[in-house]
Design an enzyme around this catalytic site. Structure first.
Site, mmCIF file in Angstrom:
data_model
loop_
_atom_site.group_PDB
_atom_site.id
_atom_site.type_symbol
_atom_site.label_atom_id
_atom_site.label_comp_id
_atom_site.label_asym_id
_atom_site.label_seq_id
_atom_site.Cartn_x
_atom_site.Cartn_y
_atom_site.Cartn_z
ATOM 1 N N SER A 149 0.871 -1.177 0.000
ATOM 2 C CA SER A 149 0.000 0.000 0.000
ATOM 3 C C SER A 149 0.906 1.224 0.000
ATOM 4 O O SER A 149 2.059 1.149 0.449
ATOM 5 C CB SER A 149 -0.857 0.020 1.274
ATOM 6 O OG SER A 149 -1.413 1.302 1.482
ATOM 7 N N TYR A 165 -2.150 -1.206 10.140
ATOM 8 C CA TYR A 165 -2.199 -1.287 8.671
ATOM 9 C C TYR A 165 -0.906 -0.761 8.066
ATOM 10 O O TYR A 165 -0.245 -1.449 7.280
ATOM 11 C CB TYR A 165 -3.407 -0.520 8.128
ATOM 12 C CG TYR A 165 -3.599 -0.745 6.637
ATOM 13 C CD1 TYR A 165 -4.121 -1.938 6.165
ATOM 14 C CD2 TYR A 165 -3.220 0.225 5.708
ATOM 15 C CE1 TYR A 165 -4.281 -2.167 4.799
ATOM 16 C CE2 TYR A 165 -3.380 0.012 4.342
ATOM 17 C CZ TYR A 165 -3.905 -1.192 3.901
ATOM 18 O OH TYR A 165 -4.050 -1.417 2.546
HETATM 19 N N1 LIG Z 1 -8.502 -0.601 -2.113
HETATM 20 C C1 LIG Z 1 -7.512 0.165 -1.802
HETATM 21 O O1 LIG Z 1 -7.628 1.398 -1.845
HETATM 22 C C2 LIG Z 1 -6.176 -0.412 -1.386
HETATM 23 C C3 LIG Z 1 -5.111 0.471 -1.260
HETATM 24 C C4 LIG Z 1 -3.872 -0.028 -0.905
HETATM 25 C C5 LIG Z 1 -3.716 -1.379 -0.692
HETATM 26 N N2 LIG Z 1 -4.774 -2.210 -0.811
HETATM 27 C C6 LIG Z 1 -4.545 -3.630 -0.571
HETATM 28 O O2 LIG Z 1 -5.123 -4.383 -1.607
HETATM 29 C C7 LIG Z 1 -5.450 -5.674 -1.119
HETATM 30 C C8 LIG Z 1 -6.882 -5.987 -1.484
HETATM 31 O O3 LIG Z 1 -7.739 -5.139 -0.751
HETATM 32 P P1 LIG Z 1 -9.115 -4.562 -1.327
HETATM 33 O O4 LIG Z 1 -8.999 -3.105 -1.305
HETATM 34 O O5 LIG Z 1 -9.470 -5.247 -2.595
HETATM 35 O O6 LIG Z 1 -10.094 -4.955 -0.135
HETATM 36 P P2 LIG Z 1 -11.318 -5.958 -0.024
HETATM 37 O O7 LIG Z 1 -12.312 -5.728 -1.106
HETATM 38 O O8 LIG Z 1 -11.752 -5.855 1.389
HETATM 39 O O9 LIG Z 1 -10.648 -7.374 -0.285
HETATM 40 C C9 LIG Z 1 -9.869 -8.033 0.673
HETATM 41 C C10 LIG Z 1 -9.737 -9.462 0.241
HETATM 42 O O10 LIG Z 1 -8.892 -10.145 1.185
HETATM 43 C C11 LIG Z 1 -9.526 -11.340 1.542
HETATM 44 N N3 LIG Z 1 -9.157 -11.730 2.886
HETATM 45 C C12 LIG Z 1 -9.190 -10.995 4.031
HETATM 46 N N4 LIG Z 1 -8.839 -11.750 5.081
HETATM 47 C C13 LIG Z 1 -8.584 -12.994 4.588
HETATM 48 C C14 LIG Z 1 -8.201 -14.220 5.172
HETATM 49 N N5 LIG Z 1 -7.993 -14.350 6.500
HETATM 50 N N6 LIG Z 1 -8.033 -15.304 4.363
HETATM 51 C C15 LIG Z 1 -8.258 -15.207 3.040
HETATM 52 N N7 LIG Z 1 -8.613 -14.065 2.420
HETATM 53 C C16 LIG Z 1 -8.781 -12.992 3.197
HETATM 54 C C17 LIG Z 1 -11.033 -11.075 1.429
HETATM 55 O O11 LIG Z 1 -11.720 -12.291 1.160
HETATM 56 P P3 LIG Z 1 -12.667 -13.081 2.189
HETATM 57 O O12 LIG Z 1 -13.287 -12.077 3.105
HETATM 58 O O13 LIG Z 1 -13.652 -13.769 1.276
HETATM 59 O O14 LIG Z 1 -11.761 -14.052 2.871
HETATM 60 C C18 LIG Z 1 -11.078 -10.184 0.201
HETATM 61 O O15 LIG Z 1 -11.140 -10.939 -0.970
HETATM 62 C C19 LIG Z 1 -5.182 -5.636 0.392
HETATM 63 O O16 LIG Z 1 -3.920 -6.204 0.675
HETATM 64 C C20 LIG Z 1 -5.175 -4.164 0.698
HETATM 65 O O17 LIG Z 1 -4.432 -3.844 1.845
HETATM 66 C C21 LIG Z 1 -6.004 -1.755 -1.148
#
Ligand SMILES: NC(=O)c1ccc[n+]([C@@H]2O[C@H](COP(=O)([O-])OP(=O)(O)OC[C@H]3O[C@@H](n4cnc5c(N)ncnc54)[C@H](OP(=O)(O)O)[C@@H]3O)[C@@H](O)[C@H]2O)c1
Length: 260
Positions: A149, A165
């Protein structure tokens, strides 16, 4: 040393026949990453806890395997990699995307929340890299992409949240350097992707809130959050041969947030 013809540069982004695990493929960025890799020709192994979401995505892709997996569990991590190796013959690419962010102010974060964040955002990334990396090192080829991130590089002081985080994402950035440096001569490349704000379940509430959105737009040089497709190119670059000389680096795609 001969160079490939410049006219074939686009071909370096192809992923035909490559077996790619994407964790956190049940929503947000992970679902998109799986679709992008699939569109480039890959076989995708979709991992997350919500099985029905994975099955739904898999039903729309002709080369996809859904594996229910809690990445915080060592048994599930081992089963995920073993299933991918059994179904696809090997793992060419691991996208460590699953992540959590505690929606609580820093002073209120409990020890359990801190530990859960580290278990999913750091320990799982490391353990899955070792598990999938074992086969890659044996074959002398493979790629790991860790999703960090922009908050792995800067503090989240202007839009406050739990400290875990930013701490975990900084750990991912340096874990990526360490794994990348140690494995580069053995044919396994490890790099990272550090997004700014993109729409997903994690950011949905914030981006839908007009006050939050207003602060974000004023703070971000691009004046807006990222659009879902605006990580596609960086992800494909990192996962494919196009980044063959890139080792241990994390690409920041954040509309300029960390540039100012
Ligand atoms: N969106 C942003 O602005 C942003 C910015 C910077 C970084 N990121 C990073 O991008 C990545 C994806 O995040 P997102 O934004 O797409 O959020 P999201 O929609 O909340 O997706 C998170 C994903 O992680 C999975 N997950 C969480 N805990 C888990 C566990 N214990 N075992 C297996 N899967 C798990 C969830 O699936 P289940 O709940 O089905 O298990 C879900 O598919 C993360 O690493 C996040 O930190 C996102």
């Amino acid at each position: 040393m001969t160079a490939t013809p410049a006219g074939t540069a686009v071909d370096m982004f192809r992923m035909d026949g490559r077996a790619c695990i994407v964790t956190g493929a049940s929503s947000g960025l992970g679902a998109r990453f799986a679709e992008v890799l699939h569109a480039a020709g890959a076989i995708v192994v979709l991992a997350a806890r919500r099985r029905e979401r994975l099955d739904d995505l898999a039903s729309r892709l002709d080369r996809a395997v859904a594996v229910e997996c809690d990445v915080a569990s060592e048994a599930d991590r081992a089963r995920l990699v073993a299933t991918a190796e059994r179904e696809c013959g090997r793992v060419d690419v691991l996208v460590n995307n699953a992540g959590v962010s505690q929606m609580v102010r820093m002073e209120r974060e409990s020890l359990e929340q801190w530990e859960e964040t580290f278990a999913v955002n750091v320990t799982a990334v490391h353990r899955l890299a070792l598990l999938a990396g074992a086969g890659m090192l044996e074959r002398g080829s493979g790629v790991v992409v860790n999703v960090a991130s922009m908050y792995g590089f800067v503090a989240r002081w202007d839009i406050p949240g739990a400290a875990s985080y930013a701490a975990t994402k900084a750990a991912v950035v340096n874990l990526t350097r360490e794994l990348g440096a140690q494995w580069a001569r053995r044919g396994v490349r490890v790099n990272g992707l550090a997004p700014g704000y993109f729409p997903s379940e994690m950011t949905g509430d914030g981006l839908d809130d007009s006050r939050f959105r207003d602060r974000l737009d004023r703070r971000c040089p691009a004046g807006r959050p990222g659009r879902p497709h605006e990580l596609d190119g960086a992800l494909l670059f990192l996962a494919s041969d196009a980044s063959s000389y890139m080792v241990g680096q994390t690409i920041v795609v954040d509309g300029g947030w960390t540039a100012v």
